[in-house]
Design a protein around this motif. Structure first.
Motif, PDB file in Angstrom:
ATOM      1  N   LEU A  30      -5.437   4.131  28.809  1.00 46.82           N
ATOM      2  CA  LEU A  30      -5.936   2.890  28.492  1.00 46.82           C
ATOM      3  C   LEU A  30      -5.833   2.634  26.876  1.00 46.82           C
ATOM      4  N   PHE A  31      -6.296   3.760  26.260  1.00 53.44           N
ATOM      5  CA  PHE A  31      -6.101   3.739  24.692  1.00 53.44           C
ATOM      6  C   PHE A  31      -4.833   3.722  24.265  1.00 53.44           C
ATOM      7  N   THR A  32      -3.742   4.695  25.006  1.00 55.04           N
ATOM      8  CA  THR A  32      -2.544   4.649  24.594  1.00 55.04           C
ATOM      9  C   THR A  32      -1.953   3.195  24.662  1.00 55.04           C
ATOM     10  N   ILE A  33      -1.912   2.344  25.820  1.00 52.86           N
ATOM     11  CA  ILE A  33      -1.602   0.890  26.020  1.00 52.86           C
ATOM     12  C   ILE A  33      -2.181   0.141  24.979  1.00 52.86           C
ATOM     13  N   THR A  34      -3.428   0.135  24.675  1.00 53.15           N
ATOM     14  CA  THR A  34      -4.191  -0.722  23.810  1.00 53.15           C
ATOM     15  C   THR A  34      -3.505  -0.351  22.204  1.00 53.15           C
ATOM     16  N   ALA A  35      -3.587   0.720  21.892  1.00 49.61           N
ATOM     17  CA  ALA A  35      -2.915   1.143  20.456  1.00 49.61           C
ATOM     18  C   ALA A  35      -1.420   0.680  20.546  1.00 49.61           C
ATOM     19  N   LEU A  36      -0.873   0.944  21.632  1.00 54.64           N
ATOM     20  CA  LEU A  36       0.759   0.460  21.443  1.00 54.64           C
ATOM     21  C   LEU A  36       0.757  -1.101  21.224  1.00 54.64           C
ATOM     22  N   VAL A  37       0.049  -1.629  21.733  1.00 52.44           N
ATOM     23  CA  VAL A  37       0.115  -3.405  21.436  1.00 52.44           C
ATOM     24  C   VAL A  37      -0.325  -3.758  20.181  1.00 52.44           C
ATOM     25  N   LEU A  38      -1.481  -3.013  19.680  1.00 44.68           N
ATOM     26  CA  LEU A  38      -2.007  -3.389  18.353  1.00 44.68           C
ATOM     27  C   LEU A  38      -1.344  -2.905  17.361  1.00 44.68           C
ATOM     28  N   LEU A  39      -0.537  -2.082  17.305  1.00 46.47           N
ATOM     29  CA  LEU A  39       0.081  -1.400  16.406  1.00 46.47           C
ATOM     30  C   LEU A  39       1.442  -1.982  16.285  1.00 46.47           C
ATOM     31  N   ILE A  86      -3.448  -8.080   8.574  1.00 48.17           N
ATOM     32  CA  ILE A  86      -2.914  -7.421   9.949  1.00 48.17           C
ATOM     33  C   ILE A  86      -3.209  -6.224  10.043  1.00 48.17           C
ATOM     34  N   LYS A  87      -3.333  -5.380   8.661  1.00 50.12           N
ATOM     35  CA  LYS A  87      -3.610  -4.100   8.521  1.00 50.12           C
ATOM     36  C   LYS A  87      -4.959  -3.483   9.486  1.00 50.12           C
ATOM     37  N   VAL A  88      -5.610  -4.516   9.763  1.00 52.47           N
ATOM     38  CA  VAL A  88      -6.930  -4.415  10.084  1.00 52.47           C
ATOM     39  C   VAL A  88      -6.745  -3.599  11.793  1.00 52.47           C
ATOM     40  N   PHE A  89      -5.748  -3.827  12.103  1.00 52.89           N
ATOM     41  CA  PHE A  89      -5.188  -3.592  13.591  1.00 52.89           C
ATOM     42  C   PHE A  89      -4.732  -2.187  13.285  1.00 52.89           C
ATOM     43  N   GLN A  90      -3.925  -1.802  12.331  1.00 57.48           N
ATOM     44  CA  GLN A  90      -3.500  -0.427  12.097  1.00 57.48           C
ATOM     45  C   GLN A  90      -4.810   0.536  11.720  1.00 57.48           C
ATOM     46  N   PHE A  91      -5.551   0.129  10.830  1.00 62.22           N
ATOM     47  CA  PHE A  91      -6.816   0.782  10.308  1.00 62.22           C
ATOM     48  C   PHE A  91      -7.671   1.007  11.558  1.00 62.22           C
ATOM     49  N   GLY A  92      -7.793  -0.060  12.369  1.00 63.91           N
ATOM     50  CA  GLY A  92      -8.789  -0.049  13.620  1.00 63.91           C
ATOM     51  C   GLY A  92      -8.314   0.936  14.369  1.00 63.91           C
ATOM     52  N   PRO A 192       0.003   9.116  16.081  1.00 61.06           N
ATOM     53  CA  PRO A 192       1.008   9.278  15.071  1.00 61.06           C
ATOM     54  C   PRO A 192       2.396   9.258  15.913  1.00 61.06           C
ATOM     55  N   ILE A 193       2.385   9.572  17.223  1.00 61.10           N
ATOM     56  CA  ILE A 193       3.567   9.283  17.948  1.00 61.10           C
ATOM     57  C   ILE A 193       3.918   7.774  18.217  1.00 61.10           C
ATOM     58  N   LEU A 194       2.942   6.912  18.474  1.00 61.29           N
ATOM     59  CA  LEU A 194       3.060   5.463  18.383  1.00 61.29           C
ATOM     60  C   LEU A 194       3.513   4.822  17.054  1.00 61.29           C
ATOM     61  N   GLU A 195       2.913   5.431  16.390  1.00 61.59           N
ATOM     62  CA  GLU A 195       3.216   4.933  14.707  1.00 61.59           C
ATOM     63  C   GLU A 195       4.791   5.133  14.467  1.00 61.59           C
ATOM     64  N   THR A 196       5.284   6.511  14.826  1.00 62.91           N
ATOM     65  CA  THR A 196       6.390   6.716  14.523  1.00 62.91           C
ATOM     66  C   THR A 196       7.454   5.757  15.737  1.00 62.91           C
ATOM     67  N   PHE A 197       7.171   5.626  16.661  1.00 60.52           N
ATOM     68  CA  PHE A 197       7.933   4.752  17.493  1.00 60.52           C
ATOM     69  C   PHE A 197       8.078   3.383  16.753  1.00 60.52           C
ATOM     70  N   TRP A 198       7.052   2.766  16.480  1.00 64.86           N
ATOM     71  CA  TRP A 198       7.133   1.246  15.940  1.00 64.86           C
ATOM     72  C   TRP A 198       7.717   1.197  14.559  1.00 64.86           C
ATOM     73  N   TYR A 199       7.612   2.356  13.684  1.00 67.67           N
ATOM     74  CA  TYR A 199       8.199   2.260  12.486  1.00 67.67           C
ATOM     75  C   TYR A 199       9.793   2.569  12.626  1.00 67.67           C
ATOM     76  N   VAL A 200      10.311   3.318  13.601  1.00 62.05           N
ATOM     77  CA  VAL A 200      11.464   3.396  14.006  1.00 62.05           C
ATOM     78  C   VAL A 200      12.294   2.192  14.594  1.00 62.05           C
ATOM     79  N   MET A 201      11.520   1.666  15.492  1.00 63.21           N
ATOM     80  CA  MET A 201      11.734   0.263  15.961  1.00 63.21           C
ATOM     81  C   MET A 201      12.015  -0.649  14.836  1.00 63.21           C
TER      82      MET A 201
END
Length: 226
Positions: A30-39, A86-92, A192-201
């Protein structure tokens, strides 16, 4: 009356069902899916500005007109301030992840590695702003401003997007520094894995001048001419 307290991991509909505790694996999913969307929200915002600058300008002269007026008609400043908000999502996501689990400092070797990565990331980030300014970082070139082409540091390192790599390194460094809880490695490094995914995307698709238009064509979309 005041609703009864709910513990972490409980799922309940007050007055209808008793508390249903979630298994650790379910909470992680649940956390992974939510974080994936918000990030991803920030990444799609910048992808929109990069690929559709005319559409962004139209929005600035429409629903975002008060912000454009406040920014003295500068589209890149609107992009900057939207990015800050919108950084509130990342920091949140990062804040919730770290404070909800409880973390501790890693052993000395990991502390040194994490500090090195975080420091290197900050150097890349600061050097990018120093070389092209905030106007360059926040898509001034796409939004009609003249941005001189930079061939110095950090753009002479062979990194197409040094500022993005700087963010990735900072996030990994911070999490390595705080990897002292003895918990599961995969769970600790989900963000960190999700952040890497999105920044590479962003680098290879959402804000790429070649791959981006190809992907958009599959949806019947064509990027604006910058």
């Amino acid at each position: 009356p005041r609703a009864p307290s709910q513990g972490a991991g409980d799922v309940r509909v007050h007055g209808l069902l008793p508390a249903l505790p979630l298994a650790p694996s379910s909470r992680m999913l649940l956390f992974t899916i939510t974080a994936l969307v918000l990030l991803g929200i920030e990444r799609f915002l910048y992808g929109w500005i990069y690929q559709f600058p005319n559409s962004f300008k139209k929005a600035c002269n429409g629903p975002l007109k008060p912000l454009l007026d406040w920014d003295e008609g500068k589209y890149w400043l609107v992009a900057k301030h939207l990015g800050v908000v919108i950084k509130v999502f990342q920091f949140g996501v990062i804040g919730y992840d770290l404070f909800s689990r409880g973390v501790g400092l890693a052993m000395a070797p990991c502390l040194l590695l994490g500090a090195f990565l975080a420091g290197l990331g900050q150097i890349l980030n600061a050097a990018t702003f120093n070389s092209i300014g905030a106007i360059g970082v926040y898509y001034g070139g796409q939004l009609g401003e003249h941005i001189p082409w930079c061939t110095g540091f950090p753009y002479n390192l062979g990194l197409g997007d040094p500022q993005y790599w700087g963010v990735v390194l900072c996030v990994w460094g911070m999490y390595i520094i705080l990897a002292g809880t003895g918990g599961g490695i995969l769970r600790h490094f989900v963000v960190p894995i999700l952040e890497t995914f999105w920044y590479v995307m962003s680098m290879k698709l959402l804000e790429d001048s070649k791959n981006g238009p190809v992907a958009l064509a599959h949806f019947g979309l064509k990027p604006d001419a910058a």
